[in-house]
Design a protein around this motif. Structure first.
Motif, PDB file in Angstrom:
ATOM      1  N   THR A   1      43.529  69.037 -29.447  1.00  0.00           N
ATOM      2  CA  THR A   1      44.547  68.362 -28.646  1.00  0.00           C
ATOM      3  C   THR A   1      43.994  67.765 -27.361  1.00  0.00           C
ATOM      4  O   THR A   1      44.760  67.254 -26.549  1.00  0.00           O
ATOM      5  N   SER A   2      42.694  67.797 -27.200  1.00  0.00           N
ATOM      6  CA  SER A   2      42.115  67.191 -25.999  1.00  0.00           C
ATOM      7  C   SER A   2      42.282  65.681 -26.054  1.00  0.00           C
ATOM      8  O   SER A   2      42.547  65.101 -27.111  1.00  0.00           O
ATOM      9  N   ARG A   3      42.131  65.048 -24.930  1.00  0.00           N
ATOM     10  CA  ARG A   3      42.300  63.594 -24.827  1.00  0.00           C
ATOM     11  C   ARG A   3      41.482  62.852 -25.876  1.00  0.00           C
ATOM     12  O   ARG A   3      41.986  61.973 -26.570  1.00  0.00           O
ATOM     13  N   TRP A   4      40.219  63.207 -25.996  1.00  0.00           N
ATOM     14  CA  TRP A   4      39.335  62.496 -26.914  1.00  0.00           C
ATOM     15  C   TRP A   4      39.353  63.083 -28.312  1.00  0.00           C
ATOM     16  O   TRP A   4      39.127  62.376 -29.287  1.00  0.00           O
ATOM     17  N   GLY A   5      39.611  64.382 -28.442  1.00  0.00           N
ATOM     18  CA  GLY A   5      39.633  65.024 -29.745  1.00  0.00           C
ATOM     19  C   GLY A   5      40.672  64.408 -30.673  1.00  0.00           C
ATOM     20  O   GLY A   5      40.389  64.126 -31.841  1.00  0.00           O
ATOM     21  N   VAL A   6      41.862  64.175 -30.158  1.00  0.00           N
ATOM     22  CA  VAL A   6      42.929  63.565 -30.950  1.00  0.00           C
ATOM     23  C   VAL A   6      42.501  62.189 -31.432  1.00  0.00           C
ATOM     24  O   VAL A   6      42.658  61.845 -32.604  1.00  0.00           O
ATOM     25  N   LEU A   7      41.925  61.388 -30.547  1.00  0.00           N
ATOM     26  CA  LEU A   7      41.538  60.024 -30.899  1.00  0.00           C
ATOM     27  C   LEU A   7      40.391  59.991 -31.901  1.00  0.00           C
ATOM     28  O   LEU A   7      40.380  59.156 -32.810  1.00  0.00           O
ATOM     29  N   VAL A   8      39.440  60.905 -31.758  1.00  0.00           N
ATOM     30  CA  VAL A   8      38.326  60.980 -32.723  1.00  0.00           C
ATOM     31  C   VAL A   8      38.858  61.348 -34.099  1.00  0.00           C
ATOM     32  O   VAL A   8      38.477  60.739 -35.108  1.00  0.00           O
ATOM     33  N   MET A   9      39.750  62.312 -34.155  1.00  0.00           N
ATOM     34  CA  MET A   9      40.308  62.741 -35.436  1.00  0.00           C
ATOM     35  C   MET A   9      41.054  61.593 -36.111  1.00  0.00           C
ATOM     36  O   MET A   9      40.917  61.382 -37.310  1.00  0.00           O
ATOM     37  N   ILE A  10      41.834  60.840 -35.344  1.00  0.00           N
ATOM     38  CA  ILE A  10      42.561  59.701 -35.904  1.00  0.00           C
ATOM     39  C   ILE A  10      41.584  58.638 -36.392  1.00  0.00           C
ATOM     40  O   ILE A  10      41.747  58.084 -37.481  1.00  0.00           O
ATOM     41  N   GLU A  11      40.557  58.358 -35.606  1.00  0.00           N
ATOM     42  CA  GLU A  11      39.577  57.336 -35.982  1.00  0.00           C
ATOM     43  C   GLU A  11      38.851  57.701 -37.271  1.00  0.00           C
ATOM     44  O   GLU A  11      38.586  56.849 -38.108  1.00  0.00           O
ATOM     45  N   LEU A  12      38.537  58.969 -37.463  1.00  0.00           N
ATOM     46  CA  LEU A  12      37.793  59.392 -38.653  1.00  0.00           C
ATOM     47  C   LEU A  12      38.665  59.504 -39.900  1.00  0.00           C
ATOM     48  O   LEU A  12      38.144  59.693 -41.000  1.00  0.00           O
ATOM     49  N   LEU A  13      39.979  59.365 -39.754  1.00  0.00           N
ATOM     50  CA  LEU A  13      40.841  59.357 -40.936  1.00  0.00           C
ATOM     51  C   LEU A  13      40.515  58.189 -41.853  1.00  0.00           C
ATOM     52  O   LEU A  13      40.739  58.251 -43.052  1.00  0.00           O
ATOM     53  N   ASP A  14      39.987  57.106 -41.296  1.00  0.00           N
ATOM     54  CA  ASP A  14      39.627  55.929 -42.091  1.00  0.00           C
ATOM     55  C   ASP A  14      38.374  56.146 -42.930  1.00  0.00           C
ATOM     56  O   ASP A  14      38.046  55.315 -43.774  1.00  0.00           O
ATOM     57  N   GLY A  15      37.647  57.214 -42.666  1.00  0.00           N
ATOM     58  CA  GLY A  15      36.435  57.496 -43.427  1.00  0.00           C
ATOM     59  C   GLY A  15      35.239  57.738 -42.523  1.00  0.00           C
ATOM     60  O   GLY A  15      35.360  57.851 -41.306  1.00  0.00           O
ATOM     61  N   THR A  16      34.070  57.801 -43.123  1.00  0.00           N
ATOM     62  CA  THR A  16      32.825  58.071 -42.415  1.00  0.00           C
ATOM     63  C   THR A  16      32.535  56.959 -41.412  1.00  0.00           C
ATOM     64  O   THR A  16      32.664  55.785 -41.741  1.00  0.00           O
ATOM     65  N   LYS A  17      32.151  57.354 -40.207  1.00  0.00           N
ATOM     66  CA  LYS A  17      31.841  56.381 -39.154  1.00  0.00           C
ATOM     67  C   LYS A  17      30.571  56.794 -38.429  1.00  0.00           C
ATOM     68  O   LYS A  17      30.270  57.981 -38.291  1.00  0.00           O
ATOM     69  N   ARG A  18      29.858  55.795 -37.942  1.00  0.00           N
ATOM     70  CA  ARG A  18      28.698  56.041 -37.094  1.00  0.00           C
ATOM     71  C   ARG A  18      29.180  56.286 -35.664  1.00  0.00           C
ATOM     72  O   ARG A  18      30.275  55.879 -35.283  1.00  0.00           O
ATOM     73  N   PHE A  19      28.327  56.947 -34.888  1.00  0.00           N
ATOM     74  CA  PHE A  19      28.643  57.239 -33.491  1.00  0.00           C
ATOM     75  C   PHE A  19      29.046  55.958 -32.760  1.00  0.00           C
ATOM     76  O   PHE A  19      30.056  55.919 -32.062  1.00  0.00           O
ATOM     77  N   SER A  20      28.248  54.901 -32.934  1.00  0.00           N
ATOM     78  CA  SER A  20      28.515  53.647 -32.224  1.00  0.00           C
ATOM     79  C   SER A  20      29.848  53.025 -32.644  1.00  0.00           C
ATOM     80  O   SER A  20      30.543  52.427 -31.818  1.00  0.00           O
ATOM     81  N   GLU A  21      30.238  53.186 -33.903  1.00  0.00           N
ATOM     82  CA  GLU A  21      31.525  52.659 -34.371  1.00  0.00           C
ATOM     83  C   GLU A  21      32.683  53.405 -33.719  1.00  0.00           C
ATOM     84  O   GLU A  21      33.664  52.786 -33.295  1.00  0.00           O
ATOM     85  N   ILE A  22      32.545  54.714 -33.649  1.00  0.00           N
ATOM     86  CA  ILE A  22      33.597  55.527 -33.038  1.00  0.00           C
ATOM     87  C   ILE A  22      33.736  55.155 -31.564  1.00  0.00           C
ATOM     88  O   ILE A  22      34.846  54.947 -31.071  1.00  0.00           O
ATOM     89  N   ARG A  23      32.616  55.039 -30.890  1.00  0.00           N
ATOM     90  CA  ARG A  23      32.645  54.704 -29.462  1.00  0.00           C
ATOM     91  C   ARG A  23      33.247  53.325 -29.229  1.00  0.00           C
ATOM     92  O   ARG A  23      33.987  53.112 -28.284  1.00  0.00           O
ATOM     93  N   ARG A  24      32.944  52.384 -30.077  1.00  0.00           N
ATOM     94  CA  ARG A  24      33.468  51.024 -29.938  1.00  0.00           C
ATOM     95  C   ARG A  24      34.992  51.007 -30.144  1.00  0.00           C
ATOM     96  O   ARG A  24      35.713  50.291 -29.466  1.00  0.00           O
ATOM     97  N   GLU A  25      35.480  51.803 -31.084  1.00  0.00           N
ATOM     98  CA  GLU A  25      36.907  51.813 -31.408  1.00  0.00           C
ATOM     99  C   GLU A  25      37.754  52.559 -30.387  1.00  0.00           C
ATOM    100  O   GLU A  25      38.893  52.198 -30.160  1.00  0.00           O
TER     101      GLU A  25
END
Length: 127
Positions: free
Chosen positions: A24-48
């Motif tokens: 439930t942390s500020r970034w934890g929620v967003l990372v979890m949502i971003e990874l629902l789309d599938g495997t991502k690289r660090f740079s992709e996650i940071r960009r999104e």
């Protein structure tokens, strides 16, 4: 049933609190949502995820990995290549996060409509 088996999340000593905090942390929620789309690289996650620093994203990913929410795959290439994928547990938790966000949106709309009725305003203007 033993206290551990009950999941005493209200107890300050319950280990599940740390996992709950990471999810439930500020970034934890967003990372979890971003990874629902599938495997991502660090740079992709940071960009999104706008506004997250490299340091905070790295720390968040490490926490979620240690909690069993995601799997980190590192490749020995130049430049370094690291992928992140949700585990089954992480996908389930992400689904709950999405559900919770949807519930909050519905609740907010409901509260606005209740306020509108109190003030004599409908969706079509004054009654």
């Amino acid at each position: 049933m033993k206290d551990f088996e009950k999941g005493r999340v209200l107890s300050k000593d319950c280990p599940s609190r740390e996992i709950f905090h990471h999810l439930t942390s500020r970034w934890g929620v967003l990372v979890m949502i971003e990874l629902l789309d599938g495997t991502k690289r660090f740079s992709e996650i940071r960009r999104e995820i706008e506004g997250v620093s490299e340091r905070m994203l790295s720390e968040t990913l490490k926490q979620l990995e240690s909690d069993g929410m995601l799997i980190r795959h590192s490749y020995d290439t130049v430049p370094p290549h690291t992928d992140y994928t949700l585990t089954e547990y992480g996908r389930q938790a992400s689904g709950f996060i999405i559900w919770w966000i949807g519930l909050r949106i519905i609740w907010r709309r409901f509260c606005r409509s209740v306020q509108a009725v109190r003030w004599g305003v409908s969706f079509f203007g004054r009654e």
